[in-house]
Design an enzyme around this catalytic site. Sequence first.
Site, PDB file in Angstrom:
ATOM      1  N   ARG C  57       0.813  -1.225   0.000  1.00 58.53           N
ATOM      2  CA  ARG C  57       0.000   0.000   0.000  1.00 58.53           C
ATOM      3  C   ARG C  57       0.843   1.271   0.000  1.00 58.53           C
ATOM      4  O   ARG C  57       0.513   2.223  -0.697  1.00 58.53           O
ATOM      5  CB  ARG C  57      -1.004  -0.011   1.134  1.00 58.53           C
ATOM      6  CG  ARG C  57      -0.467   0.321   2.495  1.00 58.53           C
ATOM      7  CD  ARG C  57      -1.569   0.231   3.496  1.00 58.53           C
ATOM      8  NE  ARG C  57      -2.128  -1.121   3.464  1.00 58.53           N
ATOM      9  CZ  ARG C  57      -3.352  -1.446   3.832  1.00 58.53           C
ATOM     10  NH1 ARG C  57      -4.163  -0.504   4.271  1.00 58.53           N
ATOM     11  NH2 ARG C  57      -3.764  -2.675   3.778  1.00 58.53           N
ATOM     12  N   THR C  58       1.920   1.297   0.765  1.00 57.04           N
ATOM     13  CA  THR C  58       2.752   2.503   0.771  1.00 57.04           C
ATOM     14  C   THR C  58       3.402   2.696  -0.599  1.00 57.04           C
ATOM     15  O   THR C  58       3.452   3.805  -1.132  1.00 57.04           O
ATOM     16  CB  THR C  58       3.838   2.416   1.868  1.00 57.04           C
ATOM     17  OG1 THR C  58       3.196   2.189   3.128  1.00 57.04           O
ATOM     18  CG2 THR C  58       4.648   3.693   1.948  1.00 57.04           C
ATOM     19  N   LYS C  86      26.330  -9.134  -3.976  1.00 57.76           N
ATOM     20  CA  LYS C  86      27.654  -9.142  -4.606  1.00 57.76           C
ATOM     21  C   LYS C  86      28.628  -8.168  -3.946  1.00 57.76           C
ATOM     22  O   LYS C  86      29.691  -7.891  -4.483  1.00 57.76           O
ATOM     23  CB  LYS C  86      27.521  -8.823  -6.098  1.00 57.76           C
ATOM     24  CG  LYS C  86      26.860  -9.953  -6.896  1.00 57.76           C
ATOM     25  CD  LYS C  86      26.502  -9.515  -8.309  1.00 57.76           C
ATOM     26  CE  LYS C  86      25.731 -10.625  -9.042  1.00 57.76           C
ATOM     27  NZ  LYS C  86      25.087 -10.122 -10.262  1.00 57.76           N
ATOM     28  N   ARG C 107      12.207   2.536   0.719  1.00 57.00           N
ATOM     29  CA  ARG C 107      11.860   1.825   1.949  1.00 57.00           C
ATOM     30  C   ARG C 107      12.867   0.709   2.129  1.00 57.00           C
ATOM     31  O   ARG C 107      13.248   0.034   1.172  1.00 57.00           O
ATOM     32  CB  ARG C 107      10.471   1.236   1.859  1.00 57.00           C
ATOM     33  CG  ARG C 107      10.038   0.618   3.183  1.00 57.00           C
ATOM     34  CD  ARG C 107       8.642   0.105   3.094  1.00 57.00           C
ATOM     35  NE  ARG C 107       8.105  -0.248   4.373  1.00 57.00           N
ATOM     36  CZ  ARG C 107       7.036   0.331   4.922  1.00 57.00           C
ATOM     37  NH1 ARG C 107       6.403   1.288   4.295  1.00 57.00           N
ATOM     38  NH2 ARG C 107       6.584  -0.064   6.088  1.00 57.00           N
ATOM     39  N   HIS C 135       9.146   7.043   9.385  1.00 63.33           N
ATOM     40  CA  HIS C 135       8.199   6.869   8.289  1.00 63.33           C
ATOM     41  C   HIS C 135       7.441   8.197   8.201  1.00 63.33           C
ATOM     42  O   HIS C 135       6.245   8.266   8.495  1.00 63.33           O
ATOM     43  CB  HIS C 135       7.257   5.704   8.611  1.00 63.33           C
ATOM     44  CG  HIS C 135       6.341   5.315   7.488  1.00 63.33           C
ATOM     45  ND1 HIS C 135       6.487   5.772   6.197  1.00 63.33           N
ATOM     46  CD2 HIS C 135       5.244   4.517   7.467  1.00 63.33           C
ATOM     47  CE1 HIS C 135       5.525   5.266   5.445  1.00 63.33           C
ATOM     48  NE2 HIS C 135       4.768   4.507   6.192  1.00 63.33           N
TER      49      HIS C 135
END
Lengths: 337, 337, 337
Positions: C57-58, C86, C107, C135
């Site tokens: 949703r975000t 890597k 995020r 957030h």
Amino acid sequence: MDFNGSHILSIDQFDRSDIETLFSVAEKLEPYSLRKKVTRVLEGAILGNMFFEPSTRTRISFGAAFNLLGGAVRETTEIGSSSLVKGESLRDTAQVLSGYSDIVVMRHFEDGSVEDFSKASRVPVINGGDGSNEHPTQALLDLYTIEKELKINKKTIDGLRIALVGDLKFGRAVHSLSKVLSLYSNVTINLISPEELKLPPSYLSQLKKSGVVVNESENLEEGITGVDIVYMTRIQEERFKNKSDAIKYKGLLSLNKEIYTENCEPNTVIMHPLPRDSRQEANEIDSDLMENPNLAIFRQADNGVVIRMALFALVLGVVDKIEDTSRDISWHTSKRH
Amino acid sequence: MDFNGSHILSIDQFDRSDIETLFSVAEKLEPYSLRKKVTRVLEGAILGNMFFEPSTRTRISFGAAFNLLGGAVRETTEIGSSSLVKGESLRDTAQVLSGYSDIVVMRHFEDGSVEDFSKASRVPVINGGDGSNEHPTQALLDLYTIEKELKINKKTIDGLRIALVGDLKFGRAVHSLSKVLSLYSNVTINLISPEELKLPPSYLSQLKKSGVVVNESENLEEGITGVDIVYMTRIQEERFKNKSDAIKYKGLLSLNKEIYTENCEPNTVIMHPLPRDSRQEANEIDSDLMENPNLAIFRQADNGVVIRMALFALVLGVVDKIEDTSRDISWHTSKRH
Amino acid sequence: MDFNGSHILSIDQFDRSDIETLFSVAEKLEPYSLRKKVTRVLEGAILGNMFFEPSTRTRISFGAAFNLLGGAVRETTEIGSSSLVKGESLRDTAQVLSGYSDIVVMRHFEDGSVEDFSKASRVPVINGGDGSNEHPTQALLDLYTIEKELKINKKTIDGLRIALVGDLKFGRAVHSLSKVLSLYSNVTINLISPEELKLPPSYLSQLKKSGVVVNESENLEEGITGVDIVYMTRIQEERFKNKSDAIKYKGLLSLNKEIYTENCEPNTVIMHPLPRDSRQEANEIDSDLMENPNLAIFRQADNGVVIRMALFALVLGVVDKIEDTSRDISWHTSKRH
């Protein structure tokens, strides 16, 4: 080559005049990739960005390039595609997926799969990397970077002296780059790698046949002396049968400020196909080189976008129409570059 | 049905006049799906393409259809959605996600889930397949293909003779197609399957009730004789409780050039909902039929895009506005079709 | 704060005047988020929507916000990014990815990672949530919702009485909200949680230092009496070392119609950062409150889009240009809201 409607599958398709055409279009497109101008020339077109092997940066670079020309992107990153599991042939997949877009970029873990796909595709296909086989846009963006960086010092690729350093056995980028460099005259390549990771004989003989001067060595300091470009690479751990074998080569060939200063010329350019391994044990390019203006590794990544834009524009035949929908950018971009 | 703002959840919502409306819009949209023209009628609109079950081709077909009308696509392929794990109801998810877009396409592994979702959604929802329950756009694109292919030979769906071949028990596409065919008059359906994979009684009785002539058989040659359309299907291995049971049915009903030539009429059309299983042991449609002009399986997939475009245009009420932003295409498209 | 070209990493960057600026832009953008009008102000711009932790949703909220301003979105949801495997540093990733877009939303599961990324990024970065750290857009959309809901009853955030209910120990949304509420005067916060899930001391002391009146309690009925807003939260099961510990707190603090009616004022607003746990054992907000017009939880989610649009417009410096490309919407939107 007539780019119009062609598949771009291998670096072998390109001769010098094709490369010149591509680079001149790329140059023309730089105001757009640098966010000085906007064009909408491909507004309404769809790229099918088909990644059957994960590669965040290559996928996003192709997608961004298409967006910058005004087109839309549909994509997949689903690797265990359910249709293949259900017994569908790659050619059926190609027939179907090519009906959904105007051009396809495909990456796949299997050698030759992209060419196979292209045979059934009804739209042009660009190879985004098929196993250890081909990744033509990487070679093209590397060569474009070399040309741009040399031009600052009024040099050309004809006459280039370059050191290729690291895992020359498994490094796909190095293989393709060596192929394309053989199109130029008076090129010297220093191959620097551990004995076990030398450039495969087939590439070596092609270089020699085309007149490239080749020097092989295990010694970094010796190999980078007097070159225009140092091209570093990562030990391709994931391609070793025994991962523990890979570890012993890590860190053997690391470039840092001291080695660079003592052996390179003041304008020697440092390149790397990225990702580079920055862990202590590998550290291919030391962080003490981050401020060196000759470190071109991020310019190289940026060049990937403009080279891919140029390929899209050529294959879709819109080079002459880019200006028609051109306008100045209207948002804040001061932080860039 | 008033398409305007409606949810499209089931093939049962459609009567003959709805289908005629849809197909006439689809026909109007073909210049756009065939990349002869561009329209931007949905520029600024957002499709929420919510795939809670993997299905690369259906997902990209819907997304491409929306892009071709000028809209943008936001999507998810995250199956184990973290919110559902955290105890969120599907209705809460619907309330939230429907706030992010103008229309939602949803695919979900659970029967009835899309209808449940639609009850809380604040925008129209199109069913992209819910478990073994419904997949209405597949039936619509199949029917559209039948109509188009028949028209070439001046035939109509009224009077159609069709053979449905293969796994008629688990094949969702066949179930929906049989439903929608019962809207037409004078239809004959030959059902050809192993005894254990026969069409379920509920579908069978609906067909008979609506006046369709039904013949059941296990014999391919017999069943395809005299039909206008042969509709092949795949053994739905993944729906068998015992996968080993599925294996014994594979390859029992394979169509190849010899069988086709000996039993079909010269213009009998071959269809398949795809993916088809091309492995030796299954080989539903042999590769020796690939050059047969009556093989319509990829035209069928292409028709999916234009049918989905038509649904979007009808549900969002923009059919009459498509021409307003129409223009000729400006890129190279010669390889297509 | 000068939004132009800035990274948005923490709610601590915002003072009252920044919030006022943001909210006034958000209000101006509501006709666009509500699909009454279309703007193309960011046509040609690219958002890099980089989600290294799943959050459907975000991610879609940010992507939709950018689309609504006319921009394109490239994104990743690949968590085990092969490049990091890597040995690539987050700063190299930032250098490369920031070359592909005009702005990045990121995020990541690790605290501080987004700030680290932003240091090497060549374009503005917005924090979409980094571990249990920050957030910021959640706090901003919560505050915007509070202001809008209060305004209906001619109240302001100065003078607010709010109850924060549930898991105040692990709930990141509550932490950020408490910080930003301390910018206002005459605020009373009732903290209602089990003893073991109390608001951490650092947040508590910051609230008290800034003059907020704080009451702590374990009793829901008592705590919600006389407040303007009841802000419910979910037990953050995934952050407990022992998941079985989480279970004993579920269902302790559930709001239903009876409790609401007996203890709240007629206009007390109910909020929740979502997802809410609707399973019987948790049931934070009972379904018998679904028809209550003061239930603002979905308006709250909708506000996330317009707040994110406002941030994009401010950071990219296009607030004054939104109207230039504005036009009325042309598709059917009657079902919305």
